[in-house]
Design a protein around this motif. Structure first.
Motif, PDB file in Angstrom:
ATOM      1  N   ARG A  64       0.823  -1.206   0.000  1.00 63.13           N
ATOM      2  CA  ARG A  64       0.000   0.000   0.000  1.00 63.13           C
ATOM      3  C   ARG A  64       0.857   1.257   0.000  1.00 63.13           C
ATOM      4  NH1 ARG A  64      -2.905  -0.689   4.467  1.00 63.13           N
ATOM      5  NH2 ARG A  64      -1.573   0.658   5.718  1.00 63.13           N
ATOM      6  N   LYS A  65       1.970   1.210   0.706  1.00 60.91           N
ATOM      7  CA  LYS A  65       2.823   2.397   0.795  1.00 60.91           C
ATOM      8  C   LYS A  65       3.779   2.504  -0.382  1.00 60.91           C
ATOM      9  CE  LYS A  65       2.965   2.641   5.836  1.00 60.91           C
ATOM     10  NZ  LYS A  65       3.879   2.857   6.978  1.00 60.91           N
ATOM     11  N   VAL A 120       6.621   3.771  10.341  1.00 63.96           N
ATOM     12  CA  VAL A 120       6.529   2.367  10.725  1.00 63.96           C
ATOM     13  C   VAL A 120       5.399   1.709   9.934  1.00 63.96           C
ATOM     14  CG1 VAL A 120       5.914   0.851  12.647  1.00 63.96           C
ATOM     15  CG2 VAL A 120       7.533   2.719  12.995  1.00 63.96           C
ATOM     16  N   ASP A 121       5.584   0.456   9.561  1.00 59.05           N
ATOM     17  CA  ASP A 121       4.620  -0.229   8.692  1.00 59.05           C
ATOM     18  C   ASP A 121       3.629  -1.093   9.461  1.00 59.05           C
ATOM     19  OD1 ASP A 121       7.495  -0.693   6.711  1.00 59.05           O
ATOM     20  OD2 ASP A 121       5.856   0.692   6.239  1.00 59.05           O
ATOM     21  N   VAL A 122       4.122  -1.810  10.469  1.00 56.60           N
ATOM     22  CA  VAL A 122       3.237  -2.733  11.190  1.00 56.60           C
ATOM     23  C   VAL A 122       3.448  -2.538  12.688  1.00 56.60           C
ATOM     24  CG1 VAL A 122       2.656  -5.147  11.639  1.00 56.60           C
ATOM     25  CG2 VAL A 122       3.287  -4.445   9.330  1.00 56.60           C
ATOM     26  N   ASP A 145      -0.039   6.142   8.747  1.00 62.30           N
ATOM     27  CA  ASP A 145      -0.515   4.967   8.036  1.00 62.30           C
ATOM     28  C   ASP A 145       0.323   3.758   8.431  1.00 62.30           C
ATOM     29  OD1 ASP A 145      -0.605   4.004   4.482  1.00 62.30           O
ATOM     30  OD2 ASP A 145      -1.533   3.136   6.273  1.00 62.30           O
ATOM     31  N   ALA A 146      -0.302   2.824   9.108  1.00 65.71           N
ATOM     32  CA  ALA A 146       0.385   1.578   9.452  1.00 65.71           C
ATOM     33  C   ALA A 146      -0.663   0.502   9.645  1.00 65.71           C
ATOM     34  CB  ALA A 146       1.199   1.734  10.725  1.00 65.71           C
ATOM     35  N   GLU A 147      -0.267  -0.734   9.455  1.00 65.89           N
ATOM     36  CA  GLU A 147      -1.157  -1.829   9.829  1.00 65.89           C
ATOM     37  C   GLU A 147      -1.101  -1.918  11.345  1.00 65.89           C
ATOM     38  OE1 GLU A 147      -2.504  -2.149   6.353  1.00 65.89           O
ATOM     39  OE2 GLU A 147      -3.188  -3.646   7.788  1.00 65.89           O
ATOM     40  N   TYR A 148      -2.225  -1.794  11.947  1.00 60.36           N
ATOM     41  CA  TYR A 148      -2.291  -1.690  13.410  1.00 60.36           C
ATOM     42  C   TYR A 148      -3.185  -2.816  13.894  1.00 60.36           C
ATOM     43  CZ  TYR A 148      -3.622   0.454  17.911  1.00 60.36           C
ATOM     44  OH  TYR A 148      -3.867   0.717  19.225  1.00 60.36           O
ATOM     45  N   ILE A 149      -2.582  -3.779  14.549  1.00 62.77           N
ATOM     46  CA  ILE A 149      -3.293  -5.011  14.912  1.00 62.77           C
ATOM     47  C   ILE A 149      -3.271  -5.165  16.418  1.00 62.77           C
ATOM     48  CG2 ILE A 149      -3.202  -7.535  14.785  1.00 62.77           C
ATOM     49  CD1 ILE A 149      -1.897  -7.189  12.028  1.00 62.77           C
TER      50      ILE A 149
END
Lengths: 331, 405, 388
Positions: free
Chosen positions: A102-103, B31-33, B59-63
């Motif tokens: 996505r990035k 940071v991505d995740v 914007d990051a995948e935040y779980i």
């Protein structure tokens, strides 16, 4: 409600054995037992998934026997994960791919993510992580649980998926106690399907029906979101039989009604193969005796044990709300 | 700039807590995740991150994982694929992830984690102790402690640079004292994205990346013919990290004007006869006390340790070789250790052992479970240390400070 | 007396109990003569897998101090006696990745003893046993390999027959008196004593000269230095395979792990009759070891460098006698059967018939194991005698 997700691969089912892909992505040169059905599952699983796949393998036979440093039998990228981590490994890998694509930090393409675990790592230790992953609609991944009905890699100990009475090193048949393991096997696939309505695909498979198994893997990878497959793997070491019968024992487990073949796709249940015939009443279940008597792990069984086993199997078919799948009945 | 908008468009001053500062660092580092799991006191960082994400500022995948074990396993795997990651925990939560912590270091995954230092159960307690983060000190994790929210932000940015360095590839845990740092709102300078981009290159695992374009097998099972070699590689990596830390600090200083003295902060050490050593926010009352003692003519100084791993042995030897005694204040315990000392005292004694002229090390245990360490407590510790300095003999007693009874 | 180190090389799982019994038997019998000893499996073999060669050691010494000399190394590097309880192991043993197939007598020193359970003669076995630059002795315990399963042990007296032979040819370990006492103590079975004594009577050794044996070179390997190993515990994956024999003519041959071939796991190998094959694909599909190369005409050639002898192909093949498992000692090398057939289909047909005729059809399989030792017939006869 829209779930932003990367579109999964489109993997059409193999239409018959002659159309199965020839490429092997899990090749010879692993230290598994002769006749190891779980190794066959690995081979078929990745044959079905293809080259654009990342595999995460949790500790167990399919880790320790397969990968022995300084070598590997894997053709696709593969990474070890912990015994109870298959759910987390799948999630972390899928999330990273999604974020990076996505990035714009990674070329966008659908990459299969498969995390496998044994029955010990999946149904016991890693149950919570798998459960969590199956609630994440945003991520495409498949969790495949290969069930050889024991903690096999540690030289066969009982797990939550070991059948009643089976001889393991933690449940030997001795002079004072013939049956040390009195628990009945967990209903893993049914549990996953019933407990995670957001999960679009749950299926049971057996490598004895290889094309069916591969097509279910393909469906799981194509449908989008997290998915779960439970595979029954006869284990010549732990179950104690001549390895040439691995294939036959898988069929027998299904024909006796002990292991049902089914899938739940977007909430719709379908039975497959020999199980379908049983459900439709076109064939009768073989007596479990035929299955039990072939295996050394049941060699200590007396009549009463075989009868109990038969009775519990009968219950699955005669008393359950959905035979083989959902165990409730009306009060 | 109000704290609850949490979006700072350029280098500016904000009134934020240590946790919010870390959240800013995550945003700036792209940071991505990120994975979260609730446990006090670190989890305000995850709450701050959640706000940034939901407002579209990050914007990051935040779980949110279902346990700490999963939380740490998820980011470890994300890192293998090439995602920059961030994670954190406190106390027994950190311990729930222990298996993941061990393997993350073994796998050479540059995970950056904050540990909101908190006492381990039982009994349950939220107050600060350092044993949680310290428990991984043998495994290949780099360990650093910060004492201000500013330092937390700066160190986090340096951490990704250091951990992801191809010569290092080791995870870093940043210890932040629970409550003092995690929750207090202070003035923090938040850098701009442009400045950070000058400092922090993208994360690139190269031929170690797990991706179909680079088919590899990561971590096959080994037997006795391979493992000691693999451990030696990690040993080399940690040794290299030690040489790289000063370079990273120097570069940070060049761009941001902050981040001098890489391994430890020296406060009034130039002519100190007695040194006090500790890590984290305990530095504040120590500095206050030192100023008081100095006013009375006592030459006391502070070494606030920043890096526990890699341990700055040579640098500490140099800094302490001329003092007459060192009082080590451990906000941790190590029951049954030599002299029943805390971890820092034990490590320092070991570090100083090869000096021809060794200053005596006096061990103190204070501030456990969030107990305040006051300037008065520090003066008491300083006086004991000064007495030892005067006597010229070593003191093998470990002094517990502030215990009723 | 110097310490005596014995290794039992066996088929993992199938002969695990057998190897342990032999190891224990050695120590217990030696104990009856006042010696001390220790018996242990090689840790690196654990967990054992069906068929994959494994080792059990037994060390006997006059006293504790002497015993410690050999115990100071975890795994012996030199042995006095090598016992192979499946003669197919004589072709070489590959137990772990990277080390290659190693000779059965690799650890055996000069003037040592190689003891093999086999129906073949020493001359036959010496086709495969690798040549060593020194002399040693070989002795045979006559009978096929005795294979059992993990839970159900099939006692066909192979254990005491091996021990009985040892008491004759390696008396420095123990004599027959001591062995008898040990057997009665451990198993309380007079019949086993009878078997041991019979083996004692029949035991015979033959000297192996340094020019005898298989001259094939043994894989040499040098382990990399730590800085030569990729960081991050990373190894490169195996490349994707190509067409049959790497050509572009169709079919498929996977690339295989070059550092663990697994063919030394075989006690039997499949013999394929290409003339009767109906190309159902099942052997290829169901092989857990991906050992079948797909030929351009879509026949399936079991690659003998990869096949580990599980027999699933025979079980799933729908055509009678198209795939038949035959004992490994019937074959000299790993030549491709498909290539043999392509070269001369008539001759190949004859070859197939000859090979599969050697295999007795297996009638009753109690939990399915093919070999329980031919000697079981003798045991039955002995039991009848006892009862009479």
């Amino acid at each position: 409600m829209s779930f932003e997700t990367i579109l999964p691969q489109v993997l059409e089912p193999f239409r018959g054995v002659k159309r199965v892909a020839l490429e092997e992505y899990f090749t010879s040169g692993h230290r598994t037992c002769q006749g190891c059905e779980s190794a066959l599952v690995m081979k078929l699983m990745i044959k079905a998934a293809g080259a654009r796949t990342i595999v995460l393998g949790s500790t167990g036979c399919m880790y320790v026997a397969n990968t022995t440093y300084y070598t590997t039998p894997w053709v696709v990228p593969w990474m070890h994960t912990q015994l109870g981590s298959s759910g987390s490994a799948a999630l972390g890998t899928a999330a990273a791919l999604k974020a990076l694509m996505r990035k714009g930090k990674m070329r966008e393409e659908p990459i299969n993510v498969i995390a496998f675990c044994g029955d010990g790592g999946g149904a016991d230790m890693g149950l919570s992580a798998i459960s969590a992953t199956l609630t994440h609609r945003d991520y495409n991944c498949l969790i495949l649980l290969y069930d050889n009905e024991s903690y096999a890699n540690t030289d066969i100990q009982l797990s939550g998926m070991t059948p009643y009475g089976a001889y393991t090193t933690f449940s030997p048949a001795g002079k004072a106690k013939r049956i040390m393991h009195k628990r009945w096997k967990k209903n893993m696939a049914g549990m996953m399907a019933a407990g995670h309505p957001e999960c679009r695909y749950v299926a049971t498979v057996c490598a004895s029906y290889a094309v069916d198994m591969m097509n279910k893997v393909r469906k799981a990878l194509s449908i989008g979101g997290p998915t779960f497959i439970h595979s029954l793997d006869p284990c010549p070491k732990g179950w104690d039989y001549d390895p040439m019968f691995s294939h036959e024992l898988g069929e027998l487990a299904i024909q006796c009604g002990i292991f049902p073949l089914y899938e739940v796709e977007d909430g719709k249940l379908s039975f497959y193969g020999q199980t379908k015939y049983l459900v439709e009443g076109r064939t009768k279940r073989k007596p479990v005796r035929e299955y039990l008597s072939r295996q050394g792990r049941f060699a200590h069984f007396l009549e009463e044990d075989i009868e109990y086993f038969q009775q519990k199997t009968d219950e699955m078919w005669e008393k359950w709300l959905i035979p083989g799948v959902i165990p409730f009945s009306n009060a | 700039m109000k704290a609850d908008t949490l979006l700072i468009p350029q280098e500016t001053e904000a009134l934020i807590s240590g946790c919010e500062a870390i959240a800013q660092a995550c945003r700036l580092a792209d940071v991505d995740v990120i994975t979260g799991y609730p446990i006090r006191p670190y989890d305000t960082v995850m709450q701050a991150i959640a706000k940034l994400i939901s407002n579209g500022d990050f914007d990051a995948e935040y779980i949110i994982a279902e346990s700490e074990h999963s939380q740490f396993e998820i980011v470890k795997h994300a890192s293998a694929v090439g995602a920059r990651v961030f994670v954190g925990s406190s106390g027994v939560g950190w311990f729930y992830a222990m298996e993941a912590l061990a393997v993350t270091a073994g796998l050479r995954m540059p995970v950056v984690a904050i540990v909101g230092n908190r006492a381990l159960d039982d009994p349950g307690a939220f107050g600060v102790e350092h044993n949680d983060a310290m428990a991984v000190r043998d495994l290949g994790w780099m360990l650093t402690w910060v004492d201000t929210a500013q330092e937390a932000l700066d160190t986090a940015l340096m951490a990704w640079r250091l951990a992801e360095d191809r010569r290092v590839l080791l995870p870093i845990a940043i210890g932040m004292d629970g409550s003092y740092l995690t929750h207090s709102q202070v003035l923090v300078k938040v850098p701009s994205q442009e400045m950070v981009e000058q400092f922090l290159p993208p994360y690139n695992r190269g031929e170690l990346q797990l991706h179909p374009d680079n088919p590899i097998t990561i971590a096959p099972q080994v037997n006795e013919d391979w493992l000691i070699e693999i451990r030696k590689q990690s040993d080399d990596a940690m040794r290299r990290a030690k040489t790289i830390i000063p370079d990273v600090y120097a570069d940070y200083h060049r761009i941001f004007g902050r981040g001098d003295s890489p391994f430890f902060e020296e406060y009034m050490m130039e002519d100190a006869e007695v040194a006090l050593l500790g890590q984290g926010t305990i530095a504040m009352p120590i500095k206050v006390a030192i100023r008081k003692l100095r006013a009375e003519g006592q030459k006391v100084g502070l070494i606030r340790l920043k890096w526990l791993r890699p341990f700055p042995t040579a640098e500490l030897q140099a800094a302490l070789s001329n003092v007459k005694a060192v009082g080590v204040i451990d906000r941790d315990y190590s029951f049954g250790s030599p002299f029943h000392s805390g971890v820092l005292a034990t490590e320092l004694r070991s570090a100083l052992y090869s000096l021809d002229k060794r200053p005596p090390v006096v061990g103190f245990i204070a501030g456990l479970g969030g107990r305040e360490v006051t300037a008065e407590n520090v003066i008491e510790m300083s006086n004991i240390t000064t007495q030892v300095a005067a006597s010229g003999k070593s003191d093998t007693e470990t002094h517990w400070i502030g215990v009723r009874g | 007396m110097n310490p005596v180190t014995v290794e039992v090389v066996y088929r993992g799982i199938y002969q695990k109990s057998l190897a342990q019994r032999i190891g224990r038997g050695i120590v217990l019998a030696a104990r009856k003569e006042g010696k001390v000893g220790v018996s242990f499996g090689r840790y690196g073999d654990s967990p054992e897998r069906n068929g994959i060669p494994a080792k059990q050691f037994a060390i006997v010494a006059d006293d504790e101090l002497e015993l410690q000399i050999t115990m100071a190394r975890y795994e012996p590097t030199i042995v006095d006696i090598t016992i192979a309880v499946d003669d197919t192991l004589c072709k070489g043993v590959e137990s772990w990745a990277w080390y290659g197939t190693q000779p059965i007598n690799k650890l055996l020193h000069a003037d040592g003893l190689l003891l093999v359970t086999s129906i073949h003669s020493p001359d036959t076995l010496l086709q495969w046993v690798h040549r060593q630059p020194y002399e040693y002795d070989i002795a045979i315990v006559k009978g096929p390999a005795s294979l059992s399963g993990l839970w159900v042990y099939k006692d066909d007296h192979t254990d005491v027959r091996v021990l009985g032979t040892l008491s004759r040819v390696a008396p420095q370990l123990f004599g027959m008196n001591a062995l008898e006492q040990a057997i009665l103590q451990e198993w309380n079975d007079n019949l086993k004593v009878v078997s041991a004594k019979k083996a004692f009577d029949r035991a015979v050794t033959r000297r192996v000269r340094s020019e005898e044996g298989n001259p094939a070179p043994v894989q040499d390997y040098e382990k990399p230095k730590y800085w030569e190993m990729q960081e991050g515990i990373v190894v490169k994956a195996i490349p994707v395979g190509k067409g049959f024999r790497g050509e572009d003519e169709g079919g498929f041959q996977p690339e295989r792990n070059p550092y663990f071939k697994k063919y030394s796991t075989r006690t039997m190998r499949p013999v394929v009759d290409f003339d009767t094959c109906v190309k159902c694909t099942l052997c290829w599909l169901q092989c857990p070891d991906s050992c079948f190369d797909v030929t351009p005409e879509h026949l399936y050639d079991a690659n003998m460098e990869a096949c580990c002898g599980c027999g699933v192909c025979e079980a799933v093949c729908p055509v009678e006698k198209c795939v038949t498992m035959v004992n490994e000692t019937a074959f000299i090398d790993n030549t491709s059967q498909y290539e043999m057939w392509k070269q001369d289909p008539q001759a190949y047909k004859g070859w197939v018939q000859e090979k599969i005729s050697q295999e007795k059809p297996v009638e009753h399989r109690s939990h399915g194991f093919r070999y329980r030792g031919q000697y079981q017939e003798e045991i039955a006869a002995m039991q009848k005698e006892e009862e009479a």
